[in-house]
Motif scaffolding. Structure first.
Motif, PDB file in Angstrom:
ATOM      1  N   LEU A 156     -45.721  15.914 -42.552  1.00  0.00           N
ATOM      2  CA  LEU A 156     -44.898  14.707 -42.561  1.00  0.00           C
ATOM      3  C   LEU A 156     -44.053  14.679 -41.295  1.00  0.00           C
ATOM      4  CD1 LEU A 156     -43.822  12.258 -44.293  1.00  0.00           C
ATOM      5  CD2 LEU A 156     -41.887  13.761 -44.803  1.00  0.00           C
ATOM      6  N   ASP A 157     -43.949  13.518 -40.674  1.00  0.00           N
ATOM      7  CA  ASP A 157     -43.146  13.382 -39.452  1.00  0.00           C
ATOM      8  C   ASP A 157     -41.706  13.045 -39.844  1.00  0.00           C
ATOM      9  OD1 ASP A 157     -42.016  12.914 -37.023  1.00  0.00           O
ATOM     10  OD2 ASP A 157     -43.536  11.495 -36.324  1.00  0.00           O
ATOM     11  N   TYR A 158     -40.858  14.069 -39.910  1.00  0.00           N
ATOM     12  CA  TYR A 158     -39.459  13.852 -40.279  1.00  0.00           C
ATOM     13  C   TYR A 158     -38.686  13.111 -39.189  1.00  0.00           C
ATOM     14  CZ  TYR A 158     -39.738  16.743 -44.473  1.00  0.00           C
ATOM     15  OH  TYR A 158     -40.055  17.229 -45.719  1.00  0.00           O
ATOM     16  N   ALA A 159     -39.291  12.961 -38.000  1.00  0.00           N
ATOM     17  CA  ALA A 159     -38.644  12.197 -36.930  1.00  0.00           C
ATOM     18  C   ALA A 159     -38.960  10.709 -37.023  1.00  0.00           C
ATOM     19  CB  ALA A 159     -39.090  12.735 -35.565  1.00  0.00           C
ATOM     20  N   ASN A 160     -39.759  10.312 -38.006  1.00  0.00           N
ATOM     21  CA  ASN A 160     -40.137   8.918 -38.193  1.00  0.00           C
ATOM     22  C   ASN A 160     -39.415   8.376 -39.423  1.00  0.00           C
ATOM     23  OD1 ASN A 160     -41.328   6.461 -38.800  1.00  0.00           O
ATOM     24  ND2 ASN A 160     -43.419   7.163 -38.387  1.00  0.00           N
ATOM     25  N   TYR A 202     -45.459  23.704 -30.666  1.00  0.00           N
ATOM     26  CA  TYR A 202     -45.009  22.341 -30.400  1.00  0.00           C
ATOM     27  C   TYR A 202     -45.972  21.375 -31.085  1.00  0.00           C
ATOM     28  CZ  TYR A 202     -42.666  24.483 -26.341  1.00  0.00           C
ATOM     29  OH  TYR A 202     -41.904  25.265 -25.525  1.00  0.00           O
ATOM     30  N   LEU A 203     -45.455  20.228 -31.501  1.00  0.00           N
ATOM     31  CA  LEU A 203     -46.292  19.111 -31.918  1.00  0.00           C
ATOM     32  C   LEU A 203     -45.569  17.815 -31.559  1.00  0.00           C
ATOM     33  CD1 LEU A 203     -47.912  19.729 -35.450  1.00  0.00           C
ATOM     34  CD2 LEU A 203     -49.086  19.408 -33.263  1.00  0.00           C
ATOM     35  N   LYS A 204     -46.359  16.783 -31.349  1.00  0.00           N
ATOM     36  CA  LYS A 204     -45.782  15.485 -31.017  1.00  0.00           C
ATOM     37  C   LYS A 204     -45.311  14.783 -32.283  1.00  0.00           C
ATOM     38  CE  LYS A 204     -46.785  11.184 -28.540  1.00  0.00           C
ATOM     39  NZ  LYS A 204     -47.821  10.379 -27.835  1.00  0.00           N
ATOM     40  N   THR A 205     -44.128  14.167 -32.207  1.00  0.00           N
ATOM     41  CA  THR A 205     -43.577  13.388 -33.311  1.00  0.00           C
ATOM     42  C   THR A 205     -43.180  12.008 -32.790  1.00  0.00           C
ATOM     43  OG1 THR A 205     -41.258  14.008 -32.961  1.00  0.00           O
ATOM     44  CG2 THR A 205     -42.620  15.520 -34.256  1.00  0.00           C
ATOM     45  N   ARG A 206     -42.647  11.156 -33.681  1.00  0.00           N
ATOM     46  CA  ARG A 206     -42.226   9.821 -33.273  1.00  0.00           C
ATOM     47  C   ARG A 206     -41.174   9.886 -32.164  1.00  0.00           C
ATOM     48  NH1 ARG A 206     -41.434   4.642 -35.591  1.00  0.00           N
ATOM     49  NH2 ARG A 206     -43.487   4.963 -36.530  1.00  0.00           N
ATOM     50  N   THR A 212     -41.452  24.215 -33.322  1.00  0.00           N
ATOM     51  CA  THR A 212     -41.562  24.718 -34.690  1.00  0.00           C
ATOM     52  C   THR A 212     -40.196  24.880 -35.332  1.00  0.00           C
ATOM     53  OG1 THR A 212     -43.564  25.913 -34.052  1.00  0.00           O
ATOM     54  CG2 THR A 212     -42.498  26.594 -36.104  1.00  0.00           C
ATOM     55  N   ARG A 213     -39.306  25.487 -34.578  1.00  0.00           N
ATOM     56  CA  ARG A 213     -37.972  25.757 -35.122  1.00  0.00           C
ATOM     57  C   ARG A 213     -37.240  24.459 -35.465  1.00  0.00           C
ATOM     58  NH1 ARG A 213     -36.150  29.219 -37.960  1.00  0.00           N
ATOM     59  NH2 ARG A 213     -35.760  27.354 -39.143  1.00  0.00           N
ATOM     60  N   SER A 214     -37.314  23.473 -34.600  1.00  0.00           N
ATOM     61  CA  SER A 214     -36.653  22.202 -34.863  1.00  0.00           C
ATOM     62  C   SER A 214     -37.244  21.508 -36.077  1.00  0.00           C
ATOM     63  CB  SER A 214     -36.744  21.290 -33.635  1.00  0.00           C
ATOM     64  OG  SER A 214     -36.041  21.843 -32.548  1.00  0.00           O
ATOM     65  N   TYR A 215     -38.570  21.577 -36.209  1.00  0.00           N
ATOM     66  CA  TYR A 215     -39.205  20.945 -37.362  1.00  0.00           C
ATOM     67  C   TYR A 215     -38.779  21.637 -38.658  1.00  0.00           C
ATOM     68  CZ  TYR A 215     -42.646  18.915 -40.467  1.00  0.00           C
ATOM     69  OH  TYR A 215     -43.236  18.242 -41.510  1.00  0.00           O
ATOM     70  N   MET A 216     -38.741  22.958 -38.645  1.00  0.00           N
ATOM     71  CA  MET A 216     -38.316  23.689 -39.841  1.00  0.00           C
ATOM     72  C   MET A 216     -36.904  23.281 -40.246  1.00  0.00           C
ATOM     73  SD  MET A 216     -39.882  27.426 -38.874  1.00  0.00           S
ATOM     74  CE  MET A 216     -39.207  28.273 -40.294  1.00  0.00           C
TER      75      MET A 216
END
Length: 577
Positions: A156-160, A202-206, A212-216
């Motif tokens: 899930l893109d939590y930045a979207n 790393y992965l691209k988000t909105r 990884t750390r930021s997404y977690m």
């Protein structure tokens, strides 16, 4: 070589382990509600309402305390579609309501994965659901498909914001059932892309490339904060430290009201397995053998990092059978952790196991429940900037549990154990008549009914006692706060009351001739259990002499002055020795 080291640092160490930037990412521990400090129960062999009902009925029949029931995977139709599988859990609205009406809390497992294929849910092929979410831009990493331990899918893109709104909309039905928390499993640690054959964190988000750390951190914080918006006493159960993975911690501390370390096998930790120990790994998220000893290590590392309420699956998560002595010792250790989490694979119906296991584990589960006022007060202090509940000290796996109790866990399958007491005066929890002067190294035998726990002289310990199993009260103690008091000069203790922010402070002043006890703050019916080697000459409350067993009595065997008070004006006691 230098280029390789620089590449390792930029592509792996900096964003993934994150020591330079992530050392400040943690905030203060949150205010864990008191209900989450009581005993949790779960099973992971059947995952059905029938099995849960059987366990809860048996625990009630045999008088084993349970506050929270946790449903692990698979409980939903697909992983993380938040639709209850009605074959496993028929009539979920009625069933959840019955649990709530019976006083239980419910926590559900989840991850941030939108699956295209699930291993063991009712709907295994959910490719159309996955494609729909991907085409709407709800998934991170474009078309990146992730293989994880429960199938394949995308994050899930939590930045979207639109993706998060969609996600919370899916969750709403189970929120409406009245759930009390999420078990946030650790799939977010797999958030990564690839450069050729090499994984990169790393992965691209909105909102652009995310580490990884930021997404977690987004995952744990978003799910906790949204849960609190639905339920003011909502919790999330998150991983803290797990072996060498993420030495800075899985979940940010400020979004970690409850933490566990896992996954362990039903295994002590020695390299030679004993007969009857389980060897089959089931559903282990992070591969490799973990054991009871590794659980202790991870909990103490988590505490040292600053996590407050931590535990592990009692007797271990994975395996085909649970050795009886391991179950007992693990339950005893968990009694003196913030989280008592009894569950995983293996038989958890204690009445189907040995009588010894049933009686000992029941006693310690009640002891953990009795200590909730003590634990909750430590929760409030840590939330306000004080010290966390468990603090490692000198000695093999030794730690302070709050300010007044020292615990030296038994981590091997043996009765003999060595304890190192630091400087000061200490009393053994199971026989507190004798003072032990530290520093002191002692080796002794601890039968399965006992455990190496020591009380600091001068301690004041608030407890909520409702049974007689632990020897410090009985059913008549219900509705009272029981204060264990070990007079030694001047001391005080503040009890924080859950829910309303009230607090009660008790002051104890001891001289050669007398002991004075006074209360400030919210009035609370209480029982005082004051250690005294001799019968007092007089006892008074607010200037009135107390007499007879209805007011107080002296127990010469336990060396305790016991005073029961339902109401008081000022709450000032004077005991003449």
């Amino acid at each position: 070589m230098g280029v390789l080291l620089l590449a390792y640092y930029l592509l792996f160490a900096l964003p993934f382990r994150g020591q330079p930037f992530n050392s400040q990412r943690h905030g203060q521990p949150p205010l864990t509600p008191a209900w989450a400090l009581e005993c949790w129960l779960w099973e992971d062999d059947e995952n059905t309402a029938r099995r849960v009902d059987e366990l809860l009925k048996g625990y009630a029949r045999y008088d084993i305390p349970v506050r929270t029931i946790m449903l692990d995977s698979p409980w939903s139709m697909r992983y993380n579609d938040f639709q209850v599988d009605t074959e496993r859990y028929p009539e979920p609205a009625r069933w959840f309501k019955n649990l709530r009406d019976s006083g239980y809390r419910v926590v559900l497992w989840m991850t941030p994965m939108v699956n295209s294929q699930s291993d063991d849910t009712h709907v295994k092929n959910s490719a159309p659901w996955y494609r729909s979410a991907r085409e709407k831009g709800y998934l991170a990493g474009n078309h990146r498909v992730i293989n994880w331990w429960k199938g394949t899918g995308g994050f899930l893109d939590y930045a979207n914001p639109e993706a998060v709104t969609w996600w919370h909309g899916l969750q709403q039905k189970v929120f409406d059932y009245g759930i009390d928390g999420w078990k946030l499993d650790g799939a977010a640690t797999l958030f990564s892309g690839r450069v050729g054959p090499l994984p990169v964190p790393y992965l691209k988000t909105r909102q652009g490339v995310m580490t990884t750390r930021s997404y977690m951190d987004r995952y744990y914080r978003e799910e906790y904060l949204h849960g609190l918006a639905q339920n003011r006493q909502f919790v999330t159960l998150s991983r803290s430290i797990d072996r060498g993975f993420h030495p800075e911690g899985f979940a940010p501390i400020d979004a970690s009201p409850v933490n566990w370390v896992g996954d362990q096998e039903h295994h002590w930790g020695s390299t030679v397995r004993k007969e009857g120990e389980g060897t089959e790994q089931k559903d282990v998220a992070l591969k490799g053998i973990e054991s009871f000893e590794s659980a202790i290590e991870s909990i103490l590392k988590s505490a040292k990092l600053g996590y407050n309420i931590i535990g592990s699956d009692v007797a271990g998560f994975s395996g085909d059978s649970i050795p009886p002595r391991l179950y007992i010792r693990w339950a005893q250790f968990s009694t003196f952790c913030g989280l008592f989490l009894n569950g995983g694979h293996g038989e958890r119906a204690l009445w189907k196991r040995s009588r010894q296991e049933l009686e000992i584990i029941r006693t310690y589960a009640w002891l953990h429940t009795e200590l909730v006022p003590y634990i909750y007060s430590a929760v409030v202090e840590a939330n306000q900037g004080g010290r966390v509940l468990q603090r490692p000290i000198k000695g093999k796996y030794h730690y302070m549990f709050g300010d007044q109790l020292l615990v030296a866990p038994i981590y091997k399958d043996q009765l003999w154990h060595t304890v190192q007491l630091p400087k000061g005066k200490w009393r053994y929890w199971f026989n507190d008549r004798k003072v032990l002067e530290g520093p002191l190294r002692l080796t002794g035998e601890f039968p399965l009914e006992a455990y190496p726990v020591y009380i600091r002289e001068g301690a004041i310990i608030p407890m909520q006692i409702e049974r007689s199993y632990t020897g410090r009260g009985d059913r008549r103690s219900g509705g009272y706060i029981t204060w264990l008091i070990y007079p030694d000069g001047d001391s005080n203790c503040t009890l924080h009351h859950p829910g309303n922010g009230d607090k009660t402070t008790i002051f104890v002043m001891e001289t050669d001739a007398s002991v004075s006890i006074s209360f400030q703050g919210a009035h609370q019916p209480h029982i005082l259990r004051i250690h005294s080697a001799t019968r007092p000459e007089t006892v008074s409350l607010d200037g009135r002499l107390l007499s007879g067993p209805e007011d107080y009595y002296f127990d010469p065997d336990q060396q305790k002055i016991i005073i029961r008070t339902g109401d008081y004006a000022r709450g000032e006691y004077t005991i003449i020795k």
